[in-house]
Motif scaffolding. Structure first.
Motif, PDB file in Angstrom:
ATOM      1  N   ARG A  30      25.168  47.378  30.411  1.00 48.60           N
ATOM      2  CA  ARG A  30      26.321  48.494  30.618  1.00 48.60           C
ATOM      3  C   ARG A  30      27.675  47.947  31.486  1.00 48.60           C
ATOM      4  N   ARG A  31      27.378  47.011  32.211  1.00 53.07           N
ATOM      5  CA  ARG A  31      28.264  46.337  32.880  1.00 53.07           C
ATOM      6  C   ARG A  31      29.112  45.424  32.071  1.00 53.07           C
ATOM      7  N   LYS A  34      31.192  47.610  29.533  1.00 55.60           N
ATOM      8  CA  LYS A  34      32.672  48.044  30.483  1.00 55.60           C
ATOM      9  C   LYS A  34      33.605  47.160  30.380  1.00 55.60           C
ATOM     10  N   LYS A  35      33.286  45.841  30.104  1.00 54.54           N
ATOM     11  CA  LYS A  35      34.225  44.679  30.064  1.00 54.54           C
ATOM     12  C   LYS A  35      34.619  44.514  28.603  1.00 54.54           C
TER      13      LYS A  35
END
Length: 156
Positions: A30-31, A34-35
């Motif tokens: 997810r991290r 998000k980028k």
């Protein structure tokens, strides 16, 4: 009970928590998403399962598991490379063909015209070789070598 037996007893009571590892991987993915990424390289430390166990779980989540391998050093560390579909690829319109630059077709014709008008000057090449041979002969040598620059003929 000796120390080794105590350790074996403790180890045998531990049950791998695949769910914990999957949750960690999901958070890392997810991290990265998000980028704007569609790939994640993840390291799972203190991993107490087999790579096949987590691979199966991650594939059921729709992730593509490119690599899932344990550290070569013997550590309980798992290295993962994961991919997921890039929706931007589906949204992009097909790329238009690039317009040809003005005069680009004529440029090749112009070059061909120049090339075809050049006639090799064999006399110039032979004169250069003869001069080199004379210089070597005056020094008492019976062999000569020369480099002809911008040679425009076939060497045969």
């Amino acid at each position: 009970m000796d120390f080794a037996a105590e350790l074996s007893d403790l180890s045998s009571k531990v049950i791998p928590d695949v769910k914990k590892y999957v949750e960690q991987v999901q958070a890392d993915c997810r991290r990265e998403a998000k980028k704007g990424q569609t790939r994640a390289d993840i390291i799972v430390r203190d991993f107490f399962c087999t790579p096949a166990d987590i691979r199966l779980e991650l594939e059921m989540l729709g992730l593509s598991v490119q690599t899932a391998r344990m550290a070569l050093s013997g550590e309980k560390t798992l290295f993962l490379t994961l991919h997921w579909p890039d929706k931007r690829e589906q949204q992009r319109p097909p790329q238009k063909k690039r317009k040809r630059l003005e005069g680009s077709a004529e440029f090749a014709s112009e070059l061909s015209k120049f090339s075809s008008s050049v006639v090799p000057d064999m006399k110039k090449y032979i004169d250069q070789i003869q001069e080199t041979c004379r210089r070597k002969a005056k020094k008492g040598q019976t062999m000569a070598s020369d480099v002809i620059r911008d040679f425009f003929c076939t060497p045969e």
